[in-house]
Design a protein around this motif. Structure first.
Motif, PDB file in Angstrom:
ATOM      1  N   ALA A  81     -14.151  49.052  58.171  1.00 42.66           N
ATOM      2  CA  ALA A  81     -14.657  47.678  58.039  1.00 42.66           C
ATOM      3  C   ALA A  81     -13.548  46.625  57.969  1.00 42.66           C
ATOM      4  N   PRO A  82     -12.442  46.848  57.239  1.00 47.52           N
ATOM      5  CA  PRO A  82     -11.371  45.835  57.250  1.00 47.52           C
ATOM      6  C   PRO A  82     -10.778  45.632  58.644  1.00 47.52           C
ATOM      7  N   ALA A  83     -10.663  46.718  59.410  1.00 47.81           N
ATOM      8  CA  ALA A  83     -10.157  46.593  60.780  1.00 47.81           C
ATOM      9  C   ALA A  83     -11.151  45.841  61.655  1.00 47.81           C
ATOM     10  N   SER A  84     -12.447  46.105  61.458  1.00 50.45           N
ATOM     11  CA  SER A  84     -13.472  45.374  62.218  1.00 50.45           C
ATOM     12  C   SER A  84     -13.390  43.882  61.921  1.00 50.45           C
ATOM     13  N   ALA A  85     -13.082  43.550  60.656  1.00 49.79           N
ATOM     14  CA  ALA A  85     -12.998  42.139  60.273  1.00 49.79           C
ATOM     15  C   ALA A  85     -11.905  41.423  61.059  1.00 49.79           C
ATOM     16  N   VAL A  86     -10.738  42.053  61.194  1.00 51.78           N
ATOM     17  CA  VAL A  86      -9.655  41.375  61.915  1.00 51.78           C
ATOM     18  C   VAL A  86      -9.848  41.480  63.425  1.00 51.78           C
ATOM     19  N   LEU A  87     -10.481  42.550  63.907  1.00 54.49           N
ATOM     20  CA  LEU A  87     -10.734  42.669  65.342  1.00 54.49           C
ATOM     21  C   LEU A  87     -11.656  41.558  65.818  1.00 54.49           C
ATOM     22  N   SER A  88     -12.775  41.380  65.130  1.00 53.07           N
ATOM     23  CA  SER A  88     -13.749  40.391  65.585  1.00 53.07           C
ATOM     24  C   SER A  88     -13.432  38.990  65.064  1.00 53.07           C
ATOM     25  N   GLY A  89     -12.814  38.901  63.877  1.00 53.89           N
ATOM     26  CA  GLY A  89     -12.582  37.599  63.288  1.00 53.89           C
ATOM     27  C   GLY A  89     -11.316  36.909  63.751  1.00 53.89           C
ATOM     28  N   LEU A  90     -10.280  37.689  64.094  1.00 54.92           N
ATOM     29  CA  LEU A  90      -8.993  37.073  64.386  1.00 54.92           C
ATOM     30  C   LEU A  90      -8.379  37.520  65.703  1.00 54.92           C
ATOM     31  N   ILE A  91      -8.414  38.807  66.000  1.00 55.33           N
ATOM     32  CA  ILE A  91      -7.765  39.279  67.222  1.00 55.33           C
ATOM     33  C   ILE A  91      -8.484  38.738  68.464  1.00 55.33           C
ATOM     34  N   THR A  92      -9.813  38.609  68.395  1.00 57.54           N
ATOM     35  CA  THR A  92     -10.514  37.983  69.515  1.00 57.54           C
ATOM     36  C   THR A  92     -10.067  36.529  69.698  1.00 57.54           C
ATOM     37  N   LYS A  93      -9.723  35.861  68.589  1.00 56.71           N
ATOM     38  CA  LYS A  93      -9.288  34.456  68.679  1.00 56.71           C
ATOM     39  C   LYS A  93      -7.885  34.338  69.276  1.00 56.71           C
ATOM     40  N   ALA A  94      -7.110  35.428  69.250  1.00 59.30           N
ATOM     41  CA  ALA A  94      -5.825  35.404  69.954  1.00 59.30           C
ATOM     42  C   ALA A  94      -6.054  35.207  71.448  1.00 59.30           C
ATOM     43  N   GLY A  95      -7.142  35.795  71.970  1.00 58.95           N
ATOM     44  CA  GLY A  95      -7.502  35.550  73.368  1.00 58.95           C
ATOM     45  C   GLY A  95      -7.822  34.095  73.614  1.00 58.95           C
ATOM     46  N   VAL A  96      -8.484  33.454  72.652  1.00 63.06           N
ATOM     47  CA  VAL A  96      -8.804  32.034  72.772  1.00 63.06           C
ATOM     48  C   VAL A  96      -7.524  31.199  72.799  1.00 63.06           C
ATOM     49  N   VAL A  97      -6.579  31.519  71.897  1.00 61.72           N
ATOM     50  CA  VAL A  97      -5.305  30.795  71.875  1.00 61.72           C
ATOM     51  C   VAL A  97      -4.589  30.934  73.216  1.00 61.72           C
ATOM     52  N   ALA A  98      -4.586  32.145  73.770  1.00 61.80           N
ATOM     53  CA  ALA A  98      -3.929  32.370  75.056  1.00 61.80           C
ATOM     54  C   ALA A  98      -4.602  31.564  76.169  1.00 61.80           C
ATOM     55  N   VAL A  99      -5.919  31.486  76.155  1.00 59.98           N
ATOM     56  CA  VAL A  99      -6.631  30.685  77.160  1.00 59.98           C
ATOM     57  C   VAL A  99      -6.278  29.211  77.016  1.00 59.98           C
ATOM     58  N   ILE A 100      -6.185  28.721  75.782  1.00 57.17           N
ATOM     59  CA  ILE A 100      -5.777  27.323  75.562  1.00 57.17           C
ATOM     60  C   ILE A 100      -4.401  27.072  76.163  1.00 57.17           C
ATOM     61  N   ARG A 101      -3.475  28.005  75.948  1.00 56.92           N
ATOM     62  CA  ARG A 101      -2.115  27.831  76.485  1.00 56.92           C
ATOM     63  C   ARG A 101      -2.133  27.792  78.016  1.00 56.92           C
ATOM     64  N   VAL A 102      -2.933  28.640  78.628  1.00 55.10           N
ATOM     65  CA  VAL A 102      -2.979  28.693  80.092  1.00 55.10           C
ATOM     66  C   VAL A 102      -3.645  27.449  80.665  1.00 55.10           C
ATOM     67  N   VAL A 103      -4.826  27.116  80.138  1.00 54.25           N
ATOM     68  CA  VAL A 103      -5.627  26.029  80.709  1.00 54.25           C
ATOM     69  C   VAL A 103      -5.043  24.661  80.386  1.00 54.25           C
TER      70      VAL A 103
END
Length: 334
Positions: free
Chosen positions: A240-262
């Motif tokens: 469960a702690p790993a699920s929390a960071v996978l869905s809560g934060l690591i997915t948002k790293a993808g968002v940050v990367a998209v912001i940098r690209v776009v």
């Protein structure tokens, strides 16, 4: 040199997390060390935010267009500041959860190292630095999915690794074509395209394709369809702690990367009204609707949460893809 503060939130958790894994001091000392390290990382992150805003720190000049550097801006400060605080809560929650688990040294070590790589993604000043820490984040977080070493966990970890590497490889391939049009390598507001490539020559299709590959590739980590299946597979089998960071934060790293690209490489002016914008909007709308319906029908709670994450993150990507200031603020608020 105040900009050197930016090294601490990245190197401190990576080095200390690796040392914790190797040291393996026993449960009581393990928890004390993990608590101290997570709190220390939060302090380092906020000290960097308070002292290094809008500063640039060159790290290593590998070759022409291949410099590693950090630059802390508002996006990086927002993401790293919140992530460091949430990570403290996750670590303290993990103490009770891990009572009945084994291999605590590996789990807490990788959990803390992942935060260092995640902070590196937030601080990245150009694509090369972003890509390096994006891949580091994947490799540090895979053992969190593998943790139980059951057959389904090993399968889920391999699926997560495969999709992450596929998405990052697509993004890297797009960058190889993009860089010949770029004017400089650092992210900057409005993009780094030369005037000739971006405006006079009427948006070359190869350049649009390159931007689409970079945005879509990084969106894999954010769960954008059709590169989303790793999340509902990895989420339920991870602790469960790993699920929390996978869905809560690591997915948002993808968002940050998209912001940098776009917004930091191509620029909204270059993309507005093109097929790239329409494709990203369509993919986001499809993911919002499909993720919500799959969550509604899913009887397993952790899979339902995973599909909900897929849908909710796509609301953010939809706002970003509108390429309008108000939508951008709304996406960041979400």
């Amino acid at each position: 040199m105040r900009e050197m503060w930016m090294l601490a939130p990245v190197l401190f958790p990576v080095i200390s997390g690796a040392a914790l894994w190797i040291w393996n001091p026993g449960r009581t000392r393990m928890r004390a060390a993990a608590a101290v390290l997570s709190l220390g990382e939060a302090v380092c992150s906020w000290l960097a935010i308070l002292n290094c805003m809008e500063m640039r720190l060159p790290l290593w000049n590998i070759g022409p267009g291949m410099e590693l550097c950090f630059k802390l801006d508002g996006i990086g400060a927002l993401f790293s500041g919140l992530a460091s605080l949430i990570w403290v809560l996750v670590v303290f929650f993990a103490f009770e959860y891990m009572e009945h688990e084994t291999e605590e040294a590996r789990f807490f070590g990788c959990l803390i190292m992942s935060l260092g790589a995640l902070t590196g993604v937030a601080y990245a000043g150009n694509f090369v630095t972003l890509y390096l820490f994006f891949e580091m984040m994947t490799f540090f977080s895979v053992p969190l999915v593998f943790h139980s070493r059951k057959r389904e966990a090993l399968r889920a970890g391999m699926v997560y690794l495969a999709y992450s590497m596929l998405g990052a490889s697509i993004a890297l391939g797009g960058y190889f074509f993009f860089r010949q049009y770029a004017c400089g390598t650092d992210f900057k507001a409005g993009g780094v395209l030369t005037e000739a490539a971006g405006m006079v020559q009427g948006r070359p299709q190869i350049l649009l394709l390159a931007v689409f590959c970079m945005a879509a590739g990084f969106s894999c980590k954010a769960g954008l369809m059709p590169l989303h299946p790793w999340l509902p597979i990895a989420h339920p089998v991870a602790p469960a702690p790993a699920s929390a960071v996978l869905s809560g934060l690591i997915t948002k790293a993808g968002v940050v990367a998209v912001i940098r690209v776009v917004y930091g490489m191509a620029g909204p002016t270059f993309l507005r009204g093109t097929w790239v914008q329409h494709a990203l909007l369509s993919m986001a709308v499809l993911t919002i609707f499909t993720g919500s319906m799959l969550a509604y029908k899913e009887p397993v709670l952790k899979k339902r949460l995973a599909y909900s994450t897929v849908s909710q993150v796509s609301y953010i990507l939809f706002g970003l893809s509108l390429l309008e200031p108000t939508a951008f603020v709304g996406a960041l608020s979400h």
